[in-house]
Design a protein around this motif. Sequence first.
Motif, mmCIF file in Angstrom:
data_model
loop_
_atom_site.group_PDB
_atom_site.id
_atom_site.type_symbol
_atom_site.label_atom_id
_atom_site.label_comp_id
_atom_site.label_asym_id
_atom_site.label_seq_id
_atom_site.Cartn_x
_atom_site.Cartn_y
_atom_site.Cartn_z
ATOM 1 N N THR A 45 -30.445 -4.519 20.024
ATOM 2 C CA THR A 45 -29.592 -3.418 20.540
ATOM 3 C C THR A 45 -28.639 -3.840 21.611
ATOM 4 O OG1 THR A 45 -31.151 -1.815 20.366
ATOM 5 C CG2 THR A 45 -29.243 -1.192 21.555
ATOM 6 N N TYR A 46 -27.148 -3.720 21.192
ATOM 7 C CA TYR A 46 -26.174 -4.473 22.131
ATOM 8 C C TYR A 46 -25.118 -3.321 22.755
ATOM 9 C CZ TYR A 46 -27.341 -7.816 18.612
ATOM 10 O OH TYR A 46 -28.256 -8.758 17.641
ATOM 11 N N TYR A 47 -24.887 -3.894 23.961
ATOM 12 C CA TYR A 47 -23.899 -3.058 24.776
ATOM 13 C C TYR A 47 -22.520 -3.279 24.289
ATOM 14 C CZ TYR A 47 -21.845 -1.195 28.926
ATOM 15 O OH TYR A 47 -21.118 -0.231 29.893
ATOM 16 N N VAL A 48 -21.690 -2.254 24.233
ATOM 17 C CA VAL A 48 -20.413 -2.435 23.598
ATOM 18 C C VAL A 48 -19.282 -1.806 24.652
ATOM 19 C CG1 VAL A 48 -18.884 -2.171 21.651
ATOM 20 C CG2 VAL A 48 -21.367 -2.758 21.356
ATOM 21 N N SER A 71 -20.638 -11.225 30.332
ATOM 22 C CA SER A 71 -21.851 -11.489 29.196
ATOM 23 C C SER A 71 -23.389 -11.237 29.560
ATOM 24 C CB SER A 71 -21.781 -12.874 28.903
ATOM 25 O OG SER A 71 -20.527 -13.202 27.984
ATOM 26 N N VAL A 72 -23.468 -11.662 31.071
ATOM 27 C CA VAL A 72 -24.822 -11.201 31.525
ATOM 28 C C VAL A 72 -24.970 -9.596 31.715
ATOM 29 C CG1 VAL A 72 -26.089 -11.575 33.526
ATOM 30 C CG2 VAL A 72 -24.678 -13.480 33.013
ATOM 31 N N LEU A 73 -24.112 -9.116 32.191
ATOM 32 C CA LEU A 73 -24.081 -7.854 32.479
ATOM 33 C C LEU A 73 -24.235 -7.032 30.960
ATOM 34 C CD1 LEU A 73 -21.439 -6.977 35.078
ATOM 35 C CD2 LEU A 73 -23.828 -6.617 35.493
ATOM 36 N N ASN A 74 -23.654 -7.517 30.133
ATOM 37 C CA ASN A 74 -23.752 -6.722 28.756
ATOM 38 C C ASN A 74 -25.201 -7.082 28.005
ATOM 39 O OD1 ASN A 74 -21.247 -5.827 28.942
ATOM 40 N ND2 ASN A 74 -20.184 -6.988 27.350
ATOM 41 N N ASP A 75 -25.709 -8.249 28.445
ATOM 42 C CA ASP A 75 -26.814 -8.656 27.533
ATOM 43 C C ASP A 75 -28.169 -8.211 28.244
ATOM 44 O OD1 ASP A 75 -25.929 -10.127 25.235
ATOM 45 O OD2 ASP A 75 -26.030 -12.066 26.252
ATOM 46 N N HIS A 76 -27.847 -7.756 29.616
ATOM 47 C CA HIS A 76 -29.334 -7.592 30.375
ATOM 48 C C HIS A 76 -29.318 -6.327 31.163
ATOM 49 C CE1 HIS A 76 -30.693 -11.822 29.487
ATOM 50 N NE2 HIS A 76 -29.554 -11.975 29.768
ATOM 51 N N LEU A 117 -30.397 -13.308 18.787
ATOM 52 C CA LEU A 117 -30.627 -11.718 18.143
ATOM 53 C C LEU A 117 -30.470 -10.855 19.259
ATOM 54 C CD1 LEU A 117 -31.242 -10.422 15.614
ATOM 55 C CD2 LEU A 117 -33.699 -10.496 15.854
ATOM 56 N N TYR A 118 -31.065 -11.112 20.346
ATOM 57 C CA TYR A 118 -31.107 -10.307 21.761
ATOM 58 C C TYR A 118 -30.168 -10.445 22.514
ATOM 59 C CZ TYR A 118 -35.893 -8.840 19.583
ATOM 60 O OH TYR A 118 -36.646 -8.493 18.702
ATOM 61 N N ASN A 119 -29.527 -11.461 22.639
ATOM 62 C CA ASN A 119 -28.380 -11.562 23.647
ATOM 63 C C ASN A 119 -27.070 -12.458 23.216
ATOM 64 O OD1 ASN A 119 -31.452 -13.034 24.753
ATOM 65 N ND2 ASN A 119 -30.516 -11.219 25.824
ATOM 66 N N PRO A 120 -26.446 -11.602 22.164
ATOM 67 C CA PRO A 120 -25.388 -12.163 21.575
ATOM 68 C C PRO A 120 -24.240 -12.737 22.447
ATOM 69 C CG PRO A 120 -25.083 -9.846 21.441
ATOM 70 C CD PRO A 120 -26.609 -10.096 22.070
ATOM 71 N N TYR A 121 -23.856 -11.832 23.589
ATOM 72 C CA TYR A 121 -22.899 -12.616 24.493
ATOM 73 C C TYR A 121 -22.991 -13.787 24.923
ATOM 74 C CZ TYR A 121 -21.219 -7.612 24.082
ATOM 75 O OH TYR A 121 -20.814 -6.503 23.910
ATOM 76 N N TYR A 122 -24.314 -14.355 25.313
ATOM 77 C CA TYR A 122 -24.652 -15.481 25.626
ATOM 78 C C TYR A 122 -23.981 -16.626 24.736
ATOM 79 C CZ TYR A 122 -27.306 -19.655 26.533
ATOM 80 O OH TYR A 122 -27.885 -21.092 26.823
ATOM 81 N N GLY A 160 -24.147 4.106 31.690
ATOM 82 C CA GLY A 160 -25.421 4.429 31.942
ATOM 83 C C GLY A 160 -26.336 4.745 30.573
ATOM 84 N N TYR A 161 -25.698 5.732 29.695
ATOM 85 C CA TYR A 161 -26.456 6.222 28.625
ATOM 86 C C TYR A 161 -26.393 4.773 27.895
ATOM 87 C CZ TYR A 161 -25.269 11.074 28.743
ATOM 88 O OH TYR A 161 -25.151 12.430 29.067
ATOM 89 N N ALA A 162 -25.526 4.089 27.785
ATOM 90 C CA ALA A 162 -25.427 3.012 26.823
ATOM 91 C C ALA A 162 -26.641 1.887 27.079
ATOM 92 C CB ALA A 162 -24.092 2.419 26.531
ATOM 93 N N ARG A 163 -26.604 1.769 28.587
ATOM 94 C CA ARG A 163 -27.367 0.464 29.082
ATOM 95 C C ARG A 163 -29.048 1.302 28.980
ATOM 96 N NH1 ARG A 163 -22.716 -1.254 32.927
ATOM 97 N NH2 ARG A 163 -22.569 -3.459 31.906
#
Length: 324
Positions: A237-240, A122-127, A75-80, A221-224
């Motif tokens: 909330t996910y980074y796209v 994936s790590v960067l997108n999830d964290h 739910l929180y780390n979809p890219y993993y 930066g905004y998105a993260r």
Amino acid sequence: MKEFFRIITLFLLVCGIIFLSYNIYSYANGKTDNFFAITMSNGDGTLISSATLVRNSSKLEDSGIKGDEYDFNSLYNPYYYLLSNDGKKLYKQIYANALNYKETFVPVVDISVDDLLDVVESVLNDHPELFWLGNSFSYKYNSKNICKQITLTFNGTQHDKDLFYSVSQKIIDEAKGFGTDYEKELFVHDKLVQMIEFDESAINNQSAYSALVTGKTVCAGYARAFQYIMMQLGIPTYYVTGTADGESHAWNIVKLSDGYYNVDVTWDDELHGTHSLFNKTDEEFSKHHTRSSLSSRIVSCNATSYEFKNISSKKEEQFVYYYE
């Protein structure tokens, strides 16, 4: 002047050819264990890597950190959860090493160079909480195209963690004063629009740190920053990544009670604090936004109950915030 630049360009080209030729000769004749470095990207410019082919991988530096103790929530780390089993093991290792500020390590699994970029992305997108982890890295690989060593890059902001947490916590505490996830989301969106300025020259502009601490950043930066604050509030909330009007861009997906929505804090800021890109469906976003890479494989956004136009039309539920 044009002739001068033409001569310089030719000179640099000749030097490059000589260097590459010598590198190939040295590697082929056993005079070096390393080969010429190449640079790769994940396709949308958000991740850059440099690679070195090695002959002998038996003496490579290793932090010894494996990351087996970590687990992640879909739910929180979809890219993993987009990765293979080996990819997940490497993901944990990258996460653990970044968390412990260890730059260089030997992968716990044999993984191809082709799959490596997906794992790092994936790590960067999830964290977003790993705001000191840069979007570039280097690796060494063997003749079978298997990654043998990874070296991460840190941007130095790990030394200012307390400042980052202090600024973030103020926003989090304010947001907790609102009742629903929608109210919290809108508060965070408007707060970031108010406090951040789009600036391509901003230092460390791919991180949440640049947005929350320096107040100057780009879309990443905004998105993260939005992702980090929302996740601290317990709102998935996910980074796209993808393109917007044909240019590389980053935005977010948010999960509310009835489903998923697209949110683009950057564009709303550029549009002078509007909510034009707040809580929109994929159908609406597809007019100008297109997902790419791994982002095209995560959840669809089809919910509509919390679209801003639907909520703001109800006078008693209109939550728009402005700050001095």
